[in-house]
Design a protein around this motif. Sequence first.
Motif, mmCIF file in Angstrom:
data_model
loop_
_atom_site.group_PDB
_atom_site.id
_atom_site.type_symbol
_atom_site.label_atom_id
_atom_site.label_comp_id
_atom_site.label_asym_id
_atom_site.label_seq_id
_atom_site.Cartn_x
_atom_site.Cartn_y
_atom_site.Cartn_z
ATOM 1 N N ARG A 36 0.836 -1.215 0.000
ATOM 2 C CA ARG A 36 0.000 0.000 0.000
ATOM 3 C C ARG A 36 0.863 1.255 0.000
ATOM 4 N N ARG A 37 1.877 1.284 0.873
ATOM 5 C CA ARG A 37 2.727 2.471 0.930
ATOM 6 C C ARG A 37 3.508 2.649 -0.369
ATOM 7 N N ALA A 38 3.950 1.545 -0.967
ATOM 8 C CA ALA A 38 4.640 1.628 -2.251
ATOM 9 C C ALA A 38 3.721 2.230 -3.312
ATOM 10 N N GLY A 39 2.457 1.801 -3.307
ATOM 11 C CA GLY A 39 1.498 2.361 -4.252
ATOM 12 C C GLY A 39 1.290 3.845 -4.033
ATOM 13 N N GLU A 40 1.261 4.282 -2.771
ATOM 14 C CA GLU A 40 1.094 5.706 -2.483
ATOM 15 C C GLU A 40 2.257 6.525 -3.033
ATOM 16 N N ILE A 41 3.475 6.012 -2.847
ATOM 17 C CA ILE A 41 4.656 6.710 -3.361
ATOM 18 C C ILE A 41 4.589 6.817 -4.882
ATOM 19 N N LEU A 96 -2.107 3.207 -4.683
ATOM 20 C CA LEU A 96 -1.892 4.035 -5.876
ATOM 21 C C LEU A 96 -2.960 5.119 -5.967
ATOM 22 N N ARG A 97 -4.202 4.751 -5.727
ATOM 23 C CA ARG A 97 -5.275 5.740 -5.811
ATOM 24 C C ARG A 97 -5.102 6.817 -4.744
ATOM 25 N N THR A 98 -4.789 6.399 -3.522
ATOM 26 C CA THR A 98 -4.593 7.376 -2.446
ATOM 27 C C THR A 98 -3.479 8.354 -2.791
ATOM 28 N N GLY A 99 -2.337 7.817 -3.213
ATOM 29 C CA GLY A 99 -1.207 8.671 -3.543
ATOM 30 C C GLY A 99 -1.491 9.575 -4.725
ATOM 31 N N TYR A 100 -2.184 9.051 -5.718
ATOM 32 C CA TYR A 100 -2.485 9.841 -6.914
ATOM 33 C C TYR A 100 -3.403 11.009 -6.581
ATOM 34 N N GLU A 101 -4.425 10.739 -5.787
ATOM 35 C CA GLU A 101 -5.359 11.805 -5.419
ATOM 36 C C GLU A 101 -4.705 12.810 -4.471
ATOM 37 N N GLU A 102 -3.893 12.337 -3.526
ATOM 38 C CA GLU A 102 -3.227 13.259 -2.610
ATOM 39 C C GLU A 102 -2.182 14.104 -3.340
ATOM 40 N N GLY A 103 -1.656 13.566 -4.448
ATOM 41 C CA GLY A 103 -0.707 14.321 -5.254
ATOM 42 C C GLY A 103 -1.368 15.309 -6.194
ATOM 43 N N LEU A 158 3.496 9.993 -9.785
ATOM 44 C CA LEU A 158 2.840 9.984 -11.088
ATOM 45 C C LEU A 158 1.892 11.174 -11.241
ATOM 46 N N ALA A 159 1.166 11.513 -10.178
ATOM 47 C CA ALA A 159 0.268 12.673 -10.236
ATOM 48 C C ALA A 159 1.045 13.943 -10.537
ATOM 49 N N ARG A 160 2.227 14.072 -9.927
ATOM 50 C CA ARG A 160 3.048 15.249 -10.191
ATOM 51 C C ARG A 160 3.483 15.289 -11.657
#
Length: 370
Positions: A186-191, A314-321, A196-198
């Motif tokens: 999960r944490r890897a997906g967030e990173i 991935l979704r969490t990290g993408y949206e937070e980014g 990617l969002a950036r």
Amino acid sequence: MSRHATLHVALDPDRVGELVGADVRVTRLRHKPGQYTVAALADATGPTGWLRLTPHQDRAARDAERAARVGRRVEVVEADGLVLVHGDLWTDPRLARVLHRAADLVDASVVVRHNPLRRLVLRRGTTQIRVTTKAQPDVHRLVPALAEESLAAAPRGRASSRVTRWEWVPGESLDAVSGRGDLGARRAGEIAGELLARLHQVPVPAGAHERLPQRAGWDDGGLRATARGLAEVDAELGARAAGLVDRLPAVPVGAPVLLHGDWSSDQLVVGEHGARMIDLDRAGSGPALRDLASYLAVEALRTGDPEGAGAAGLRTGYEEGGGSWPGDAAVRSASAAALLSRAKEPLRRANPTWRDGVGRTLGLAEELLR
């Protein structure tokens, strides 16, 4: 003679070693039924060369001629009713001339990866050198803001459109460290999602989208070609893949963004510098969905779960980014397409149990399309 006789030999490590006369293994291959199988060779230290198995003497002769043009030679052996040609990395039939022209740059480099007839990745000191048969996009020139974001390895020059130099990013790939210590899927997906969002928000100058390589959400023609390729070596797997392509729904893909083009956890290096992208030679313009699905497909193959903790991260990290998630149904369909595009990978990686690997990939795509 079977149309797959060359493939059967290439998948037999003992026979390959006997024919080449060295303790080598096949790490990657390309098979054209009835024509040839080309393979990358490696020993215990890394990539060492290539081979071609073919029933056609004239094709083997052309390989020898190409090597001679750059002052090198290959070995030609006849066995099992086939002709075997093999040589070092610098005689790869599609890369030899490019490498010869950049000899001063690639000399004394350490070989990192070799994809026969396609790509050679080298390291020289703190520089990575990427040599490809196709032109690499000059993405930093087209999108100068990319350099300001410190998202990716910095370019260090272009010897030509097919030979580029990049900063060697120290650290380990996200794929290697996932699951180690506190860094779970999960944490890897967030990173990966945040970075990617950036990237997707990097401003692309007016007109530059059209000049970047165009990357569709998925290529229906390419997926059907993959299914046909599978059918040539296994009719049942090919039919199964074709049926899944038929089931892919049309998905709205949205406005184009700057894409990595081959996003996965092994395209991201983590270290003291934080997280940085590498390998931008497939960058282009297209829907954000493509990069998201690429990551999720590779994660599904790694974990066996197409909608597990990595996907949620991935979704969490993408949206937070700052990214906008395309919607679960669209992501599932695109991820299934990304899996189908990788269906031949177990065979290309010369896995002796490649049929099981292909079946597993198709099974994951089926799960997403239910």
